[in-house]
Structure formats: C-alpha cells, structure tokens
Design a protein around this motif. Structure first.
Motif: not given
Length: 167
Positions: A106-111
């Motif tokens: 999820a963090d990768r998608a957000v960033h």
C-alpha cells in the motif's frame, strides 16, 4: 515512536502520516499479549485482535493496490466471509506478516500514485487516491478503536497512542 501529522506538510504527506499513525497504534495495542489473548473473542460476533489485523491487511490490498492495478498477494481465505476470522492453522506471525506486506504494498502505491489519479474499486466505483487515503484513515481509525476496546477487555490496558515524536 509514531510521528505526528505535519502541521505544514503537503496534503499527501499529511494524509499518509495520519493513516500510518493509526496503523502503528493497531500493532502497539497487541504488544505483550500471547496467542490465546490475541485470538480471544471479545464480542458476541467473535471479534478478536488478530481478526481485526487480518481484516486491515485485506482492505489495504483491496483499496490501495487492486483499484490502481498494483500487485496484490493471493488470499488463502474467502475475503467476503473470513477476513475478520483467524483459523487454527493461521499463526499470529503469519497474520502480522500479512499486515506488514500489505502495508509495504500500500505504501508503494501511495508514494507512486498521484492524489488525483483514479482507479476502479471492487464494486465498480471510480476512486481517486485522495479518496482512498481518506477512506483508509477512517477504516483504520475505526478498527484501531475496536482494537483499543478489545485490549482493555483483555487486560485493562488503555491509551490511544505511544509517545509522539515531534520530528
């Protein structure tokens, strides 16, 4: 220590930190409990701490990854009926690792996704990353509250956050 939401940060950073604070609280509330306590049903519907963490991992993938065409791991359970239950063959370590992997994805998608970029949710709605961040703050905060109450029912421990870093 968890970070505080930046007082003058960008919208995306502020939303992300607000979400991440609640994610950290969920894990903090599990500290010091053994497997039996983590699995103990605290409500008539069977709500327990590990089940809440499993659910949060599922929705991290379901909202941040799937709508934006991001990779998600295959689930070993029925997401409609088993995402808040923990079977005897599911270890505490497995559920915590599942949540950790979901957060990384999820963090990768957000960033890597702009706030105004859109994707298609599981129900066909078009959603922006901004909307997903706001929704997941709500979802995670709601369940962090459940985790707080369940923890208090188990051993009386209360509190809503660890000490906040003023970075």
């Amino acid at each position: 220590m968890i970070r505080s939401v930046p007082y003058t940060g960008s919208e995306k950073d502020s939303l992300y930190v607000a979400l991440d604070r609640h994610r950290d609280v969920v894990l903090w509330k599990l500290d010091g409990l053994g497997d039996e306590a983590l699995r103990r049903p605290a409500t008539p519907s069977g709500t327990n701490l590990l089940g809440l963490v499993k659910h949060l991992a599922t929705v991290e993938y379901g909202w941040f990854c799937t709508p934006f065409g991001r990779e998600s791991e295959p689930f070993w359970f029925d997401t409609e009926t088993e995402d808040m239950t923990v079977g005897p063959d599911e270890s505490t370590a497995d559920i915590l690792a599942f949540y950790a992997r979901a957060r990384v994805a999820a963090d990768r998608a957000v960033h890597e996704t702009g706030l105004d970029e859109t994707g298609t949710a599981w129900d066909g709605r078009v959603v922006s990353m901004r909307w997903v961040l706001i929704h997941m703050i709500e979802e995670t905060a709601r369940h962090a509250g459940h985790v707080d109450i369940v923890r208090e029912l188990i051993d009386g421990a209360t509190g809503d956050h660890r000490e906040i870093s003023r970075e």
